[in-house]
Write a protein that holds these residues in place. Structure first.
Motif, PDB file in Angstrom:
ATOM      1  N   LYS A 106     137.405 -13.433  48.172  1.00  0.00           N
ATOM      2  CA  LYS A 106     137.444 -12.032  48.629  1.00  0.00           C
ATOM      3  C   LYS A 106     136.395 -11.164  47.934  1.00  0.00           C
ATOM      4  O   LYS A 106     135.754 -10.319  48.567  1.00  0.00           O
ATOM      5  CB  LYS A 106     138.847 -11.457  48.392  1.00  0.00           C
ATOM      6  N   ILE A 107     136.202 -11.394  46.650  1.00  0.00           N
ATOM      7  CA  ILE A 107     135.223 -10.556  45.922  1.00  0.00           C
ATOM      8  C   ILE A 107     133.823 -10.784  46.482  1.00  0.00           C
ATOM      9  O   ILE A 107     133.032  -9.842  46.639  1.00  0.00           O
ATOM     10  CB  ILE A 107     135.273 -10.866  44.409  1.00  0.00           C
ATOM     11  N   PHE A 108     133.518 -12.026  46.824  1.00  0.00           N
ATOM     12  CA  PHE A 108     132.213 -12.318  47.436  1.00  0.00           C
ATOM     13  C   PHE A 108     132.067 -11.568  48.762  1.00  0.00           C
ATOM     14  O   PHE A 108     131.048 -10.920  49.020  1.00  0.00           O
ATOM     15  CB  PHE A 108     132.073 -13.833  47.639  1.00  0.00           C
ATOM     16  N   PHE A 109     133.097 -11.628  49.613  1.00  0.00           N
ATOM     17  CA  PHE A 109     133.023 -10.925  50.907  1.00  0.00           C
ATOM     18  C   PHE A 109     132.907  -9.414  50.690  1.00  0.00           C
ATOM     19  O   PHE A 109     132.210  -8.725  51.434  1.00  0.00           O
ATOM     20  CB  PHE A 109     134.244 -11.247  51.775  1.00  0.00           C
ATOM     21  N   GLN A 110     133.597  -8.895  49.675  1.00  0.00           N
ATOM     22  CA  GLN A 110     133.512  -7.445  49.396  1.00  0.00           C
ATOM     23  C   GLN A 110     132.081  -7.060  49.017  1.00  0.00           C
ATOM     24  O   GLN A 110     131.564  -6.024  49.434  1.00  0.00           O
ATOM     25  CB  GLN A 110     134.479  -7.045  48.279  1.00  0.00           C
ATOM     26  N   ASN A 111     131.440  -7.906  48.235  1.00  0.00           N
ATOM     27  CA  ASN A 111     130.044  -7.624  47.880  1.00  0.00           C
ATOM     28  C   ASN A 111     129.138  -7.707  49.104  1.00  0.00           C
ATOM     29  O   ASN A 111     128.209  -6.917  49.239  1.00  0.00           O
ATOM     30  CB  ASN A 111     129.561  -8.577  46.785  1.00  0.00           C
ATOM     31  N   CYS A 112     129.412  -8.663  49.983  1.00  0.00           N
ATOM     32  CA  CYS A 112     128.606  -8.767  51.211  1.00  0.00           C
ATOM     33  C   CYS A 112     128.774  -7.497  52.043  1.00  0.00           C
ATOM     34  O   CYS A 112     127.794  -6.958  52.569  1.00  0.00           O
ATOM     35  CB  CYS A 112     129.001  -9.994  52.020  1.00  0.00           C
ATOM     36  N   ARG A 113     129.999  -7.012  52.160  1.00  0.00           N
ATOM     37  CA  ARG A 113     130.201  -5.778  52.938  1.00  0.00           C
ATOM     38  C   ARG A 113     129.450  -4.608  52.293  1.00  0.00           C
ATOM     39  O   ARG A 113     128.849  -3.780  52.963  1.00  0.00           O
ATOM     40  CB  ARG A 113     131.695  -5.440  53.044  1.00  0.00           C
ATOM     41  N   ARG A 114     129.475  -4.560  50.980  1.00  0.00           N
ATOM     42  CA  ARG A 114     128.837  -3.454  50.244  1.00  0.00           C
ATOM     43  C   ARG A 114     127.314  -3.454  50.433  1.00  0.00           C
ATOM     44  O   ARG A 114     126.699  -2.402  50.548  1.00  0.00           O
ATOM     45  CB  ARG A 114     129.202  -3.618  48.754  1.00  0.00           C
ATOM     46  N   ILE A 115     126.704  -4.615  50.513  1.00  0.00           N
ATOM     47  CA  ILE A 115     125.238  -4.653  50.624  1.00  0.00           C
ATOM     48  C   ILE A 115     124.773  -4.663  52.088  1.00  0.00           C
ATOM     49  O   ILE A 115     123.578  -4.642  52.359  1.00  0.00           O
ATOM     50  CB  ILE A 115     124.627  -5.851  49.858  1.00  0.00           C
ATOM     51  N   LEU A 116     125.743  -4.704  53.030  1.00  0.00           N
ATOM     52  CA  LEU A 116     125.403  -4.673  54.466  1.00  0.00           C
ATOM     53  C   LEU A 116     125.280  -3.221  54.912  1.00  0.00           C
ATOM     54  O   LEU A 116     126.095  -2.375  54.546  1.00  0.00           O
ATOM     55  CB  LEU A 116     126.523  -5.366  55.255  1.00  0.00           C
TER      56      LEU A 116
END
Ligand code: SPD
Length: 287
Positions: free
Chosen positions: A176-186
């Motif tokens: 989940k933390i990885f996906f949260q970072n992906c959302r943040r940089i998108l």
């Protein structure tokens, strides 16, 4: 026990939960990198292929099933298409498909294992092809999880996660933390895509992955297709976005640029592939 016979009698098999998925062929390379076991094979049926830690990644004569499916729904639908990111993708097939979109100005590719790229360039060059020399490709060898963790917000129009199965070095790509970072940089009009395993042979992780991505992104949906060598052959990719489910609607001029030269992807294929969610997965997601 299972591993002992994995590469014997001219058969190369991936073993998965009491089933095996194999090709008749010969091994060209088998070595241990700092991260994993890398195997390159040659087969009459699908040409040369790549396995990581004994699991099929790609093969020359069927790689389009995977690479067109993970790339074009995302690159045909992001609001803008200037800068994209690939995490993983060391065989070069995802980069090659991305770079067919000529409006893409920069493609950052973050691959953990330099040896996968070196061996893919040498033995599987028809998969990466001209992508390796394209000046828009910026290739870095580092951990994709660390990379997304350290970036500022709102950088990318498209993010594609082309990793291995959810174990070993790729386990954190389902976190989940990885996906949260992906959302943040998108960027807000951007599209995120990841391989999300098989609804049949990786049922639990498949459903969990979609659920987590739906917790993180405003919109997310799985798309279903086939990759002949993978366990069960039935595969999925999950697409996500922030401002709307824009990945469902490819943009006409982007369709026009690629559709006559794709082997699998077309707007019609994409529409059907998003609709092809199996009933048991839909029920689980609605719980
Ligand atoms: N079970 C295999 C999942 C592998 C997904 N990545 C494949 C890499 C192709 N570029």
């Amino acid at each position: 026990m299972e591993q002992i016979n994995q590469f014997s009698n001219n058969w190369i098999d991936e073993y998965h939960e009491g089933a095996r998925y194999g090709l008749r062929g010969k091994i060209l390379v088998n070595e241990k990198s700092d991260f994993q076991e890398i195997t390159i094979i040659d087969s009459p049926r699908y040409g040369r292929g790549l396995l990581l830690d004994g699991c099929w990644m790609t093969a020359e004569k069927q790689e389009k099933h995977y690479h067109e499916a993970i790339v074009h729904p995302a690159l045909c639908s992001s609001k803008n298409l200037r800068r994209a990111l690939i995490i993983g993708g060391g065989d070069g097939g995802t980069a090659r498909e991305c770079l067919r979109h000529l409006s893409l100005e920069q493609l950052d590719m973050i691959e953990l294992d330099r040896r996968v790229v070196e061996l893919s360039k040498k033995y599987l060059n028809c998969i990466g092809g001209s992508a390796w020399e394209d000046p828009r490709l910026k290739l870095c060898f580092e951990d994709g999880i660390e990379y997304v963790n350290n970036l500022d917000n709102d950088i990318y129009d498209v993010i594609i996660v082309d990793g291995s199965d959810a174990k070993g070095p790729a386990k954190g790509l389902f976190n989940k933390i990885f996906f949260q970072n992906c959302r943040r940089i998108l960027k807000s009009g951007g599209v995120f895509a990841t391989q999300s395993e098989s609804p049949e042979s990786f049922q639990k992780i498949h459903i969990e992955t979609i659920k987590i991505i739906r917790e993180v992104f405003e919109y997310a949906d799985p798309l279903y297709g086939w990759v002949p060598m993978y366990p069960s052959g039935w595969w999925s990719w999950t697409f996500a976005a922030i401002d709307s489910p824009r990945y469902l609607e490819p943009i006409p001029n982007r369709i026009k640029a690629i559709k006559d030269t794709c082997h699998i992807w077309s707007p019609t294929w994409q529409q059907g592939a998003f609709q092809a969610i199996p009933a048991f997965v839909e029920r689980e997601l609605n719980k």
